[in-house]
Design an enzyme around this catalytic site. Structure first.
Site, mmCIF file in Angstrom:
data_model
loop_
_atom_site.group_PDB
_atom_site.id
_atom_site.type_symbol
_atom_site.label_atom_id
_atom_site.label_comp_id
_atom_site.label_asym_id
_atom_site.label_seq_id
_atom_site.Cartn_x
_atom_site.Cartn_y
_atom_site.Cartn_z
ATOM 1 N N GLY A 239 -6.526 -4.931 4.736
ATOM 2 C CA GLY A 239 -5.117 -4.901 4.350
ATOM 3 C C GLY A 239 -4.902 -5.673 3.072
ATOM 4 N N GLN B 37 -0.617 -10.108 -3.387
ATOM 5 C CA GLN B 37 -1.967 -10.654 -3.451
ATOM 6 C C GLN B 37 -2.684 -10.286 -4.748
ATOM 7 O OE1 GLN B 37 -2.825 -9.330 0.813
ATOM 8 N NE2 GLN B 37 -4.188 -11.085 0.512
ATOM 9 N N CYS C 249 -7.944 -13.644 5.537
ATOM 10 C CA CYS C 249 -7.076 -13.193 4.451
ATOM 11 C C CYS C 249 -7.858 -13.203 3.144
ATOM 12 C CB CYS C 249 -5.858 -14.118 4.359
ATOM 13 S SG CYS C 249 -4.683 -13.657 3.098
ATOM 14 N N LEU C 250 -7.702 -12.137 2.368
ATOM 15 C CA LEU C 250 -8.396 -12.067 1.080
ATOM 16 C C LEU C 250 -7.929 -13.159 0.124
ATOM 17 C CD1 LEU C 250 -8.414 -8.187 0.603
ATOM 18 C CD2 LEU C 250 -10.311 -9.657 1.339
ATOM 19 N N HIS D 77 0.805 -9.196 9.590
ATOM 20 C CA HIS D 77 0.168 -10.100 8.622
ATOM 21 C C HIS D 77 0.572 -9.715 7.195
ATOM 22 C CE1 HIS D 77 -3.530 -12.369 7.101
ATOM 23 N NE2 HIS D 77 -3.213 -11.619 6.071
ATOM 24 N N GLU D 78 0.484 -8.424 6.876
ATOM 25 C CA GLU D 78 0.788 -7.970 5.507
ATOM 26 C C GLU D 78 2.282 -8.067 5.193
ATOM 27 O OE1 GLU D 78 -1.591 -7.801 3.493
ATOM 28 O OE2 GLU D 78 -3.195 -7.649 4.962
ATOM 29 N N HIS E 77 3.154 -11.467 4.185
ATOM 30 C CA HIS E 77 2.867 -11.722 2.765
ATOM 31 C C HIS E 77 4.073 -11.366 1.893
ATOM 32 C CE1 HIS E 77 -1.233 -13.047 2.211
ATOM 33 N NE2 HIS E 77 -1.713 -12.099 2.990
#
Length: 172
Positions: free
Chosen positions: A46, A51, A94-95, A136-137, A140
């Protein structure tokens, strides 16, 4: 398509609340293509536009395993319209917080309303990993990181670790 740089903690842009997309046009479609390429390259399941330092309400998700055909999901202006009372625990990463994983409790199921790449309103019922990933996304997009769901002590420890790493990198 272009590979974009993923911003990482402690970058303050990760705390921004993203702006809605007014119209799904070629600029948005190019952003989505770049996000998918970046997400697959990372690799991740994701990615929120913030990000890659774009404060817009766009999310890409693909839960397909490496040996399966890609199944990208694109959510434009996503909003959760329903969540179950039942909770589930998933180990999240998480990236933007590389190589850190922690269990997070979230609603087990949710329904998300969004625009697709044609600008049409859609709804998607999610459970399991998809429910966790969607939440989660969307977090963000609202300036919330998965570590914000942890205890203050754990969160502060993680922030301190990544802040020190960023300072070391800046000096190098």
């Amino acid at each position: 398509m272009a590979l974009r740089e993923i911003i990482v903690l402690p970058d303050p842009r990760l705390k921004l609340v993203c702006e809605p997309i007014a119209a799904v046009d070629s600029t948005v479609r190019t952003l989505v293509e770049d996000m998918l390429e970046t997400m697959y390259d990372a690799p991740g399941i994701g990615l929120a536009a913030i990000q890659i330092a774009v404060p817009r309400r766009v999310v890409t998700i693909d839960l397909a395993r490496k040996d399966e055909p890609k199944k990208p999901v694109v959510l434009i202006n996503p909003e959760i319209v329903w969540q179950s009372d039942e909770l589930s625990l998933y180990e999240e990463g998480c990236l933007s917080i590389p190589e850190y994983y922690e269990e997070v409790e979230r609603p087990a199921r949710c329904r998300v309303r969004y625009l697709d790449l044609d600008g049409k309103a859609q709804e998607l019922d999610c459970d399991g990993l998809m429910a966790t990933c969607v939440q989660h996304e969307i977090d963000h997009l609202n300036g919330v990181l998965f570590i914000d769901h942890l205890s203050r002590l754990k969160r502060e420890r993680v922030i301190k670790k990544y802040t020190k790493a960023a300072k070391r990198e800046a000096l190098a």
